[in-house]
Structures are given as C-alpha cells and as structure tokens.
Design an enzyme around this catalytic site. Structure first.
Site, PDB file in Angstrom:
ATOM      1  N   TYR A   1       4.557   4.059  11.505  1.00 46.01           N
ATOM      2  CA  TYR A   1       4.904   2.932  11.543  1.00 46.01           C
ATOM      3  C   TYR A   1       5.367   2.605  10.244  1.00 46.01           C
ATOM      4  O   TYR A   1       5.549   1.014  10.731  1.00 46.01           O
ATOM      5  CB  TYR A   1       3.425   2.595  11.346  1.00 46.01           C
ATOM      6  CG  TYR A   1       2.320   2.078  10.637  1.00 46.01           C
ATOM      7  CD1 TYR A   1       1.999   1.552   9.352  1.00 46.01           C
ATOM      8  CD2 TYR A   1       1.524   3.555  10.221  1.00 46.01           C
ATOM      9  CE1 TYR A   1       1.632   2.011   8.879  1.00 46.01           C
ATOM     10  CE2 TYR A   1       0.350   3.811   9.446  1.00 46.01           C
ATOM     11  CZ  TYR A   1       0.727   3.202   8.958  1.00 46.01           C
ATOM     12  OH  TYR A   1      -0.631   3.047   7.660  1.00 46.01           O
TER      13      TYR A   1
ATOM     14  N   ARG B   1       0.470  -1.328   0.391  1.00 47.74           N
ATOM     15  CA  ARG B   1      -0.276   0.281  -0.165  1.00 47.74           C
ATOM     16  C   ARG B   1       0.420   1.546  -0.020  1.00 47.74           C
ATOM     17  O   ARG B   1       1.529   1.199   1.057  1.00 47.74           O
ATOM     18  CB  ARG B   1      -0.988   0.517   1.338  1.00 47.74           C
ATOM     19  CG  ARG B   1      -1.680   0.728   1.479  1.00 47.74           C
ATOM     20  CD  ARG B   1      -2.604   0.896   2.804  1.00 47.74           C
ATOM     21  NE  ARG B   1      -1.545   1.461   3.540  1.00 47.74           N
ATOM     22  CZ  ARG B   1      -1.185   1.324   4.325  1.00 47.74           C
ATOM     23  NH1 ARG B   1      -2.130   0.495   5.129  1.00 47.74           N
ATOM     24  NH2 ARG B   1      -1.353   2.032   5.805  1.00 47.74           N
TER      25      ARG B   1
ATOM     26  N   HIS C   1      -3.096   4.683   5.187  1.00 50.11           N
ATOM     27  CA  HIS C   1      -4.226   3.593   5.437  1.00 50.11           C
ATOM     28  C   HIS C   1      -5.648   4.160   4.884  1.00 50.11           C
ATOM     29  O   HIS C   1      -6.338   3.536   4.104  1.00 50.11           O
ATOM     30  CB  HIS C   1      -5.205   3.226   6.324  1.00 50.11           C
ATOM     31  CG  HIS C   1      -6.290   2.552   6.860  1.00 50.11           C
ATOM     32  ND1 HIS C   1      -5.981   1.033   6.001  1.00 50.11           N
ATOM     33  CD2 HIS C   1      -6.452   2.952   7.670  1.00 50.11           C
ATOM     34  CE1 HIS C   1      -7.507   0.570   6.607  1.00 50.11           C
ATOM     35  NE2 HIS C   1      -7.886   2.339   7.390  1.00 50.11           N
TER      36      HIS C   1
HETATM   37  C1  LIG Z   1     -14.794  -5.996  12.362  1.00 50.34           C
HETATM   38  C2  LIG Z   1     -13.474  -4.592  12.087  1.00 50.34           C
HETATM   39  N1  LIG Z   1     -12.949  -4.784  12.986  1.00 50.34           N
HETATM   40  C3  LIG Z   1     -11.972  -3.050  13.482  1.00 50.34           C
HETATM   41  C4  LIG Z   1     -12.315  -2.856  11.473  1.00 50.34           C
HETATM   42  C5  LIG Z   1     -11.406  -1.463  11.782  1.00 50.34           C
HETATM   43  N2  LIG Z   1     -10.279  -1.048  10.487  1.00 50.34           N
HETATM   44  C6  LIG Z   1     -10.740  -1.077   9.387  1.00 50.34           C
HETATM   45  S1  LIG Z   1      -9.891  -1.025   8.153  1.00 50.34           S
HETATM   46  C7  LIG Z   1      -8.725  -2.265   9.295  1.00 50.34           C
HETATM   47  C8  LIG Z   1      -7.613  -3.055   9.027  1.00 50.34           C
HETATM   48  C9  LIG Z   1      -7.874  -3.898   7.753  1.00 50.34           C
HETATM   49  O1  LIG Z   1      -6.099  -3.967   7.295  1.00 50.34           O
HETATM   50  P1  LIG Z   1      -5.917  -5.233   6.114  1.00 50.34           P
HETATM   51  O2  LIG Z   1      -7.377  -6.293   6.946  1.00 50.34           O
HETATM   52  O3  LIG Z   1      -5.080  -5.681   6.307  1.00 50.34           O
HETATM   53  O4  LIG Z   1      -6.905  -4.525   5.005  1.00 50.34           O
HETATM   54  P2  LIG Z   1      -6.433  -3.275   4.465  1.00 50.34           P
HETATM   55  O5  LIG Z   1      -6.646  -2.106   4.428  1.00 50.34           O
HETATM   56  O6  LIG Z   1      -4.490  -2.999   4.661  1.00 50.34           O
HETATM   57  O7  LIG Z   1      -7.021  -3.285   3.033  1.00 50.34           O
HETATM   58  C10 LIG Z   1      -8.995  -2.258  10.535  1.00 50.34           C
HETATM   59  C11 LIG Z   1      -8.443  -2.496  11.310  1.00 50.34           C
HETATM   60  C12 LIG Z   1     -13.496  -3.444  10.656  1.00 50.34           C
HETATM   61  N3  LIG Z   1     -13.379  -2.365   9.753  1.00 50.34           N
HETATM   62  N4  LIG Z   1     -13.697  -4.011  10.796  1.00 50.34           N
END
Ligand SMILES: Cc1ncc(C[n+]2csc(CCOP(=O)(O)OP(=O)(O)O)c2C)c(N)n1
Lengths: 340, 383
Positions: B287, B274, B278
């Site tokens: 980080y 990425r 975020h």
């Molecule tokens: C069940 C749940 N817990 C927490 C969140 C908050 N949250 C949104 S994105 C994220 C990180 C997701 O990381 P990843 O699965 O690696 O996907 P990326 O953002 O890298 O595409 C978190 C913790 C959420 N959306 N859903």
C-alpha cells in the site's frame, strides 16, 4: 407515574411503595453513605430520569454527584470507567434496554475485563442500570430483553429484581460491589407496589442467591424479573388442576445459583424456565442445560422453556402475543407428561 | 456570505425567537494553523534550551533502539507482535515527558514506548505483546492505563479519570493517545465531546502516521486536518510536526498546563510517519512506495535533533556515542530479560475474573486443577 420526594419515601413505617421508589431510595441512601458514589446518564439530573428513578438526587447532592451527560452511551460508560479508575463508584443509567447497545464495546472490552487484564489491580465498581423488557406498550427499541447478551460476557455480574424489597437490596449491593454489575430493572414492575420498610430494607442474601418465592411439590417454575408475577399467577391458577408449583426467583443471572435451582428441581422432578426474552440462544437454554446436567436422574420430564417468540420485539399492539402469559406457562406445565 | 452572516439576514418581517442556548465559543482561536508547528530546522531552533535538546535527544535515541530491539524480539519469537513506533519516537517521548508524576497516560496498543519513557519497566510493558497476561503492570503505579487494543476506546476513560480527579480537587491531567484511524471511531467523538462539555483536564494526542494499517488518511477523513476536528467540539486544535521533538514537547506541555489550570481539553495532531510496517505481520509494500518512505528519512526525529545539536555545538561525536551506548545497554538488558521464559500459573485464570469467585468458576477451577494434576502425573510417568 407519580414522583416521590426522598423525604417522603424515607418515612420509617412499613407502607406500600413502588419498585421505582425503592430504587430511587437505594440510590439516595448509597450516595448519602458514600461520597464516591456518582450517578450519571441522560436526563438523570433535572428531570430525574425518564422513569424518575433519580428524582431529587441532583437537588440533594448537586450536579457533580448526579450528572446530566451528553447523549452518548459509549461516552457515558467509558467516562464511568475512568471515574472508577480514579476511585469513584459510578452508577450509570442507560435510558432504555436497546439504547445500551452503543455502549456494548465499552462494556464487553473494558468494563467486563479490566479487573482480569490488570491482574486484579484495577477493579471497576460500576453499576449499570438498564430498564428492560416489555409489557408497557413501548414503541420499537423500548422493550428489549437484553439479558442474554450480558450473561454471555464473563466478568459482568447480572442481576434483576422482581420485588420492591429486592430492588432496594440488590441495588445497594450492586453499588457496594467491587465488580461491575449490570442491574436490569424490569420496567413493567416499576409501578408494582408492595409493603416495604425502608428502614430495614436490604435483602440479606448476597448477590448470586436465588429464592423460592412459593414452595410447591409438582414442578418448579424458574424465572426472574418481569416474569415472576406471571409465574406466581400461574402457580395460583395451577392449583385448580391439582398441580402444586414451586416458583424460584433467580434474582441474579450471573453468578447463577445452581444450588437453589437444583435443589428445587430435585424435589419436584420437573422444571419449566420462564422468561420474556427470546428462547433461541436466550437465557433459558443455559438454565435448562445446567438443570439437565445436575438433575438428570431426578427429572421426570425434559426441562421446558416458555419464552418470548424468536422475533424482534413486536409492536406494542401485538406484544401480548409475544410475552409469555399464564396460559403458556400452564400449557408447558401440562406438557410435563403428568403421571398422576 | 458566510453561514454565520446568513443567519442574521432578515427575509421576512418576523425574526425567529432567540435560541435558549448561547453560542459558547468563538471559533477563531480554536482553529489550528495551516502548517504543522515546527521548531527544529527553523530560526527558533537557535533558542531551544540546550538541556532540553540533550534530554530529548537521549530519549529519542533510546526510543529508536527500543523499537529496533522489540522488533528483533518478534523475529526471535519472544514477542507475538510488535507495533513499531520507529519514526514516531519524538511524539512518543514528548507524550511521556510533558506529564507530571501525578498525571495519567492513556496509551493505545502502539504506544509501548510512551509508557516506557514514562518509567514503566519495559518487560512489564511488553507482557501484552508477548502473549503473557494482558497488562503486566499495576496501572496505578506509574499512572499508565492498560494499553488499549480496541481503537479509541481508552479516550472516554481518560475523560472520566480527569473529570473524577477534578471533582476530587486534584490538579491531575490525563493525556490520551490515538492513531489517525482511531479518530474515525465513535468513541473518539464521544470522548472529545464529553471532555469539552465537562471542561475536563484532558489532552488528546493523535499521531497521524499516514496509515491505519493500509488505509491512508485521505480515505479516513475529509476534514482539512485532524486537528480541525477540535473546533466542532469547542476545544483548541493544534497541528504540530510529530517528528520535531522540541515542537512536540512545547505544544504538549502547553496543552497540559492549559488543562491543569482549568482551561479544558486540547486536541493535538502530530504529523508523523510510520517507517516500519503496521506490525511485523504486515506487508507495507502493498500500500505504499519505497520512494514515499525514503522521502521521510531526511525528516527523521533523531536526525533533526542531531542536526541542531551539532550545528549549535552542543554535542560532539563522543557525546552522541555515549547516548548510543546508553541505549545499547538498555537494549541488551531488555534482550536478556525477554529471553527468560515467563512462567504462568494456569490456576490464575480464575483469580481475577470477579472479586469473589462464582460457584461456576470454582467448579471450573477444580476441573482444571484435576487436568493439571493428571498432566503432571503423566509426564512424571513418562520420564
Ligand atoms: C475497534 C477496532 N477496530 C479494528 C481494530 C483493528 N486494527 C488494529 S490497528 C488498526 C489501524 C489503526 O490505525 P491508526 O488508528 O491510524 O493507528 P496506528 O496503527 O497507525 O498507530 C486496526 C484497524 C482494532 N484494534 N480496534
């Protein structure tokens, strides 16, 4: 409990049937009528469910229509969401009330909201059957009254039958509904019997209609599901005190039938809400508030609640102290500051 | 000695009774390769189909421009939030292109680009992120499920839909997308397990972009790779270079075909990065280091395609400019359409809660109507 083959239950004459049989019959009839109805859950196939509600369905309709799933409640409900997206009508069984909690995320974040978030283009006709409540000596996690959690989630319909005929009629209506329905089965009433005609079995009133089970003039007992029998008994016993109690069976917690409840309380001027779920933050608080908002000027006394204790469900050896019985209901009625 | 060998060792005179179940699967063919599968930058790139290369290039460049435009829209306050897929365009685009029209895509909240590449109106795809209605499109129209914000929860939906399609006799495949963090969620596990047991025609695409918000993969899992997780469920795991559009397209198309032909699910881990934070609300410098980000620039999905196209003489500067111009036109149109203020009817709040409004909602609708009328009167009076 004895299991009853569908063909046996299908005999047309009005005869005694248990609530469990009526529920099984409702599933069978719905599946026979509509090929898009699919039953899925843990042990629902070969075993017929731990309460045997789905007995015979896999045999009659095949494994694809009545499916033993892996042991995973979020997976079951999540898969049902996808199935409903593709035009099926899944009926999901959660084995016991407290084992529905792993599926909460799916229920709250997706099942309840899909119609809304897709602006009506993706309704989810899912029925979630959950045996609930205590009184059967179940060990920990087998007796929760979880209705308050479901009621607190907009987008869900929440119904619970208290009679054999309602069990059939409400379940048929739930399956036919284009919305997700949490169908709470009071497990201590599974074996309650009633004369019932399976050939003309449907409840005529739509979901969301409460019913006066016993007319009366002194006060209204508002209840549902497992507590209906307690309230009817209490109403009988109250006659000795000279009280003529009306008993309203809600049948549906969401939508809530304000009209029937308010009409009754306006007639009697006094109300007690009775349920076995905990009182604090429980369903009774909402119901009492609604009554107060609508009937304040008709009330002779505050609306009282008779509920389970505010404790985690107790061990079965002590559950009778938790569950509201006839005496607690009568005590509450006595506390309505009687004036005659 | 391996565990498998141990089991057959007889230590006592008695052997255990045979299990009621039989081992279903030989694990070896399910295991992913140790290195991500690559085409671009290898000898195989010389054989890649020129038409496919050009198509992927155009899509990836458009994707890059789309990401830039959407990010700009957050700065202008037109989008409440945008989780960018800059650096991940190859994976996003391949996901869309691997599917037939009748197939379904189950995107996560980050995968707007995959939805748009599948043909969704970009403005409709962005309603969620602009604070407008949660899902701005009819999921059935392009067979794109609503963007899912709760992580991994859309995966069991994909399984259920694919299962239902198969029951109905349709050769429909569902492709479900999730991030590396999402693979730690229970729903990920349950979905993969269901899919494998049901042999549902599903493809799971994990985009391992290094971080779940701020948490690196090493703190997310102890598995050798995310693709390795497949073996435990009894499905093949595939590790692929997520920045290599050709490799992505190939592996996804293969998995989709495999599913369509009754072969069951596949788990694909796309190793990518990425490049942006975020979301626009995140401070990535807390980080990760600039050096780390820089190291990925040379492995950019657009660059990888440009290299092979120019090396093979399949495109010249004018050709590349034409692709960029086309992307610019798309971005300009998006910008213009997003500049219009959306008009929402508050009374719609009650329209799609239940098929039939409850008496409770009817009462509340009346109350809101009265409030709106009073508001309108007040603002007219003030004029
Ligand atoms: C069940 C749940 N817990 C927490 C969140 C908050 N949250 C949104 S994105 C994220 C990180 C997701 O990381 P990843 O699965 O690696 O996907 P990326 O953002 O890298 O595409 C978190 C913790 C959420 N959306 N859903």
């Amino acid at each position: 409990m004895a299991t009853v083959a569908p063909e046996q239950a299908a005999k047309p004459a009005t005869k005694p049937a248990t609530m469990a049989q009526a529920l099984g019959r409702a599933l069978r009839d719905a599946m026979a009528e509509d090929p898009s109805v699919h039953v899925l859950g843990e042990d629902v196939g070969t075993l017929g469910g731990v309460f045997r509600i789905t007995d015979g369905l896999a045999k009659e309709f095949g494994d694809d229509r009545c499916t033993d799933t892996p042991l995973a409640e979020a997976g079951i409900l999540g898969a049902a969401v996808g199935m409903a997206m593709y035009g099926l009508r899944p009926v999901v069984e959660m084995q016991f009330d407290a084992f529905g909690y792993p599926a909460f995320e799916q229920l709250v974040s997706h099942v309840a909201k899909m119609r809304n978030r897709t602006r009506g283009t993706m309704p989810l006709p899912i029925t979630i059957r959950i045996p609930y409540g205590g009184g059967i000596g179940g060990v920990e996690h087998h007796s929760d009254s979880s209705e308050a959690y479901y009621m607190a989630t907009p987008g869900l319909t929440v119904v619970t039958p208290a009679t054999v005929a309602d069990a059939y009629g409400l379940l048929r209506q739930s399956i036919a509904s284009d919305d997700p329905v949490v169908f709470l089965e009071p497990k201590r009433l599974y074996w309650s019997k009633d004369t019932w005609n399976p050939e003309s079995p449907a409840t005529v009133e739509p979901i969301g209609t409460a019913v006066v089970r016993r007319p009366g003039t002194s006060a209204t007992l508002i209840t549902y599901g497992p507590s209906l029998t307690v309230c009817l008994e209490a109403a009988e016993a109250a006659r000795a005190e000279g009280w003529d109690l009306e008993v309203v069976d809600l049948r549906s917690l969401v939508p809530f039938d304000d009209a029937t409840v308010a009409a009754s309380v306006r007639r009697t001027g006094r109300a007690v809400v009775v349920h076995e779920s905990h009182g604090f933050g429980g369903p009774g608080g909402e119901i009492a508030a609604r009554i107060t908002e609508r009937c304040f000027h008709h009330l002779e006394a505050p609306v009282l609640r008779v509920a389970g204790l505010d404790i985690p469900y107790p061990p079965p050896m002590l559950e009778r102290h938790h569950l509201p019985g006839v005496d607690r209901v009568l005590d509450a009625v006595a506390r309505l500051q009687w004036d005659q | 000695m391996t565990v498998m060998e141990q089991r057959s060792t007889r230590r006592t005179g008695r052997t255990a009774p045979p299990p009621a179940w039989q081992p279903r699967t030989d694990p070896a063919p399910l295991l992913p390769d140790a290195e991500p599968y690559r085409v671009l930058g290898t000898d195989a790139a010389a054989k890649a189909d020129p038409e496919l290369l050009r198509r992927l290039y155009a899509e990836v460049v458009r994707g890059r421009r789309y990401n830039a435009q959407a990010t700009a829209l957050t700065k202008q306050g037109r989008l409440a939030v945008y989780p960018s897929t800059t650096g991940q365009e190859a994976a996003e685009v391949a996901a869309a292109l691997a599917l037939e029209e009748r197939d379904w895509l189950f995107p996560s909240y980050r995968d707007t680009l995959a939805a748009v590449a599948r043909g969704l109106d970009p403005v409709q795809a962005l309603t969620l992120l602009r604070g407008d209605w949660h899902t701005g499109y009819d999921p059935h129209e392009h067979r794109v499920a609503p963007l899912s914000t709760p992580l991994a929860t859309q995966l069991p939906h994909a399984v259920g839909l694919a299962h239902a399609a198969r029951l109905k006799g349709d050769d429909v495949v569902a492709l479900a997308m999730v991030g590396d963090g999402g693979t730690s969620e229970g729903d990920f596990h349950e979905a993969l397990n269901f899919a494998a047991v049901w042999q549902a025609p599903v493809v799971f695409l994990v985009q391992n972009n290094g971080y779940a918000i701020s948490v690196p993969l090493a703190k997310q899992t102890a598995a050798p790779s995310l693709a390795h997780k497949a073996v435990g469920y009894g499905m093949p795991g595939r590790l692929v270079d997520g920045n290599d559009a050709v490799a992505m397209h190939e592996v996804l198309t293969e998995a989709v075909t495999h599913a369509r032909e009754g072969g069951g699910p596949t788990l694909i881990e796309a190793v990518t990065y990425r490049m942006d934070a975020h979301t626009n609300a995140d401070d990535a410098t807390r980080y990760r280091t600039d050096d780390e980000v820089e190291a990925w620039r040379d492995h950019d999905p657009v660059l990888l395609l440009e290299r092979v196209l120019t090396e093979r003489g399949l495109i010249d500067e004018a050709g590349m400019q034409a692709v960029r111009d086309d992307a610019e036109t798309m971005a300009a149109a998006l910008r213009e359409r997003m500049n219009a203020d959306p008009v929402l009817d508050p009374m719609d709040l009650f329209t799609h809660v239940y098929a039939e409004q409850t008496s409770q909602l009817r009462e509340q609708a009346e109350q809101l109507r009265a409030e709106l009328e009073a508001e309108a009167e007040a603002s007219e009076g003030g004029r």
